[in-house]
Enzyme design. Structure first.
Site, PDB file in Angstrom:
ATOM      1  N   HIS A  25       0.846  -1.207   0.000  1.00 51.38           N
ATOM      2  CA  HIS A  25       0.000   0.000   0.000  1.00 51.38           C
ATOM      3  C   HIS A  25       0.874   1.247   0.000  1.00 51.38           C
ATOM      4  CE1 HIS A  25       0.417   1.042   4.346  1.00 51.38           C
ATOM      5  NE2 HIS A  25       0.375  -0.259   4.568  1.00 51.38           N
ATOM      6  N   ASP A  38       0.039   4.458   0.956  1.00 57.56           N
ATOM      7  CA  ASP A  38      -0.163   5.496   1.970  1.00 57.56           C
ATOM      8  C   ASP A  38       0.608   5.176   3.237  1.00 57.56           C
ATOM      9  OD1 ASP A  38      -1.974   3.298   2.326  1.00 57.56           O
ATOM     10  OD2 ASP A  38      -3.059   4.484   3.811  1.00 57.56           O
ATOM     11  N   ASP A  65       6.134   1.442   6.680  1.00 57.87           N
ATOM     12  CA  ASP A  65       4.828   0.789   6.589  1.00 57.87           C
ATOM     13  C   ASP A  65       3.973   1.640   5.654  1.00 57.87           C
ATOM     14  OD1 ASP A  65       2.383  -0.472   6.955  1.00 57.87           O
ATOM     15  OD2 ASP A  65       2.080   0.324   8.973  1.00 57.87           O
ATOM     16  N   GLU A  91      -4.817   2.261   2.685  1.00 63.49           N
ATOM     17  CA  GLU A  91      -4.924   1.042   3.490  1.00 63.49           C
ATOM     18  C   GLU A  91      -5.108   1.370   4.961  1.00 63.49           C
ATOM     19  OE1 GLU A  91      -3.270  -2.255   6.026  1.00 63.49           O
ATOM     20  OE2 GLU A  91      -2.572  -0.188   5.793  1.00 63.49           O
ATOM     21  N   GLU A  92      -4.445   2.421   5.435  1.00 59.18           N
ATOM     22  CA  GLU A  92      -4.352   2.662   6.867  1.00 59.18           C
ATOM     23  C   GLU A  92      -5.641   3.167   7.508  1.00 59.18           C
ATOM     24  OE1 GLU A  92      -2.029   1.609   8.509  1.00 59.18           O
ATOM     25  OE2 GLU A  92      -0.140   1.687   7.405  1.00 59.18           O
ATOM     26  N   ASP A 115       3.487  -6.330   3.268  1.00 62.10           N
ATOM     27  CA  ASP A 115       3.079  -5.397   4.318  1.00 62.10           C
ATOM     28  C   ASP A 115       3.164  -6.039   5.698  1.00 62.10           C
ATOM     29  OD1 ASP A 115       2.080  -3.086   5.505  1.00 62.10           O
ATOM     30  OD2 ASP A 115      -0.012  -3.649   5.189  1.00 62.10           O
ATOM     31  N   HIS A 119       3.253   3.228  13.170  1.00 63.84           N
ATOM     32  CA  HIS A 119       2.170   4.140  13.512  1.00 63.84           C
ATOM     33  C   HIS A 119       2.559   5.101  14.637  1.00 63.84           C
ATOM     34  CE1 HIS A 119      -1.052   1.120  11.813  1.00 63.84           C
ATOM     35  NE2 HIS A 119      -0.081   1.419  10.956  1.00 63.84           N
TER      36      HIS A 119
END
Length: 483
Positions: free
Chosen positions: A75, A77, A114, A144-145, A168, A458
């Site tokens: 992904h 983003d 990520d 995705e997030e 991922d 994150h």
């Protein structure tokens, strides 16, 4: 280890370019344009679907034309989080990286590995002229997030491959073959503001410096949740000081992150302020002791602040009781022996913010068993409804169930053993992967997920273990050759 030793060089060069491109979730237009231009400039079949997903196809190398098509997927983003005192504009500023021993980090922000490192691996493979593979489809999904909306919006004719390798994952040496489904639950209290009684003293309590982390993959690590700790203190004080008034509560940013900091503003009778301050100091010491292994950098502050309108007493008290009571953390452990004691069902209270008339709450629930996901969401909704809030759960995304037989999984495992002389760990993950949605749209796809080691994704502490990138690269190239 300095920058000239970053290997494979082609992957880290691509990663550096990717990190110069702003790509917050739902605002990936610059990254989409970059990928489209990159694919076309390399003479490769490139397509962008109506959702914004990008696919770049590369023909097989000579002698491999009759192989089945392999899809590599990441992904585009990234989660955008930063330290409170770091000035940074995620819509315009490039991520600033640096090497710290064997780790690659960012200066005060999330690193974007990520899943920028997955995208970089794909681009390096597309650009390479010295590797052996069958037909390839490199897929880059958006958003995705914050809900997997890129995968959700993908049509069933976008990809045409037989095998899919999702890049991922965050633990080198672990091959993922299933993932949790997830939903978000929101709640809203509405209220009228009013003046605090005469003689009340206003105080601001702040907690920061928690470790935080991914609300799925890190939920089993007993890390402190800022919302739960601040709410716990307020509930304690409500019992001891029934006249307490609440004016503000703010904590958390993202549905898929354990909140690392937060603050509240309360008012108490002037003669009780010193008792509250003393309780705050005792409470801080107790929580620091509880989380002395996982959260070693807690910072607790309490200071006087200006008077302001407060939330009406009835709503504020119901809100405080709800935050004390709401489930947070592990709800059930998988009983399937093949999934090795993985978390099955969990809930994370992710963010709370107040306005002039509302308290808005966001939480996320995950489970590998969809009926238990429904039950967990219903539990959270029911609690907030009992507290007088309006609450509902989103549609969410499905779990990805492990296939009993998988040629791709067998090939990936055997290649790993051959390269590194040891068995990889084959397991599920208590986080959402786009493979769950792909399994609905492309039920015949044979899928696995693996990737280099990342930690504290994150959060601004996100870091990439540099040597594992070479290991994943070598592993992936052998798999592509063998399939």
């Amino acid at each position: 280890m300095n920058k000239r030793e970053l290997k494979p060089a082609s992957v880290f060069e691509q990663f550096a370019k990717i990190n110069s491109i702003p790509r917050p979730s739902k605002r990936e237009e610059k990254m989409i344009d970059y990928l489209k231009t990159w694919g076309e400039s390399h003479g490769l079949d490139t397509r962008v679907d109506e959702t914004g997903n990008v696919i770049i196809r590369k023909p097989a190398t000579p002698g491999y034309e009759n192989r089945k098509t392999v899809i590599l997927q990441s992904h585009m983003d990234m989660v955008c989080d930063k330290l409170v005192d770091v000035p940074f504009d995620f819509d315009n500023d490039p991520i600033q990286t640096y090497v710290d021993g064997d780790w690659l980090r960012a200066k005060g922000t999330t690193l974007g590995a990520d899943d920028g490192i997955g995208c970089a691996i794909e681009l390096a493979i597309l650009e390479a002229t010295d590797i052996e593979h069958g037909p390839l489809e490199c897929v880059f999904t958006r958003d995705e997030e914050t809900g997997l909306s890129g995968a959700e919006g993908m049509k069933s004719d976008f990809m045409s491959g037989d095998y899919l390798i999702n890049l991922d994952s965050e633990d080198e040496g672990e091959i993922f073959v299933s993932c949790a489904g997830g939903r978000n639950t929101t709640a809203q209290f509405t209220f009228q503001r009013e003046s605090a009684p005469n003689g009340f003293f206003f105080m601001r309590g702040q907690l920061k410096g928690l470790t935080g982390g991914h609300s799925g993959d890190d939920i089993n690590k007993k890390r402190a949740n800022a919302i739960k700790q601040l709410g716990r203190f307020l509930y304690q004080q409500l019992q001891r000081h029934p006249e307490l008034r609440l004016a503000q509560f703010h904590s958390g940013k993202l549905h898929n992150a354990i909140p690392r900091d937060g603050e509240f503003i309360i008012a108490v009778p002037h003669e009780e302020k010193e008792l509250v301050k003393a309780d705050w100091n005792v409470f801080a010491a107790q929580v620091e002791d509880e989380f002395h292994v996982t959260d070693t950098q807690m910072v607790w502050t309490m200071e006087s602040t200006d008077a302001q309108p407060v939330i009406c007493k009835e709503v504020a008290d119901r809100f405080i009781r709800a935050i004390q009571a709401v489930d947070n953390g592990i709800y059930a452990i998988c009983q399937d022996p093949e999934l090795n004691g993985m978390v099955e069902t969990s809930s994370n209270i992710a963010s709370i913010h107040t306005t002039d008339t509302e308290i808005n709450i966001l939480s996320s629930q995950r489970s590998n068993v969809m009926s238990n996901l429904d039950n967990m969401c219903a539990t959270i909704v029911a609690l907030f409804e009992l507290a007088g809030a309006k609450a509902y759960s989103s549609d969410g995304y499905p779990a990805w169930k492990m296939k009993a037989e998988s040629h791709l999984r067998d090939t990936v495992v055997e290649a790993y053993k051959e390269l590194f002389g040891k068995e990889p760990v084959v397991r599920g993950i208590h986080a959402g992967l786009e493979c769950g949605l792909f399994s609905e749209r492309y039920p015949a796809l044979d899928m696995v997920s693996f990737g280099p080691t990342l930690r504290d994704v994150h959060t601004p502490d996100e870091r990439l273990l540099i040597p594992t990138v070479q290991m994943v690269w070598d592993h992936l190239l052998l798999v592509l050759k063998r399939l």
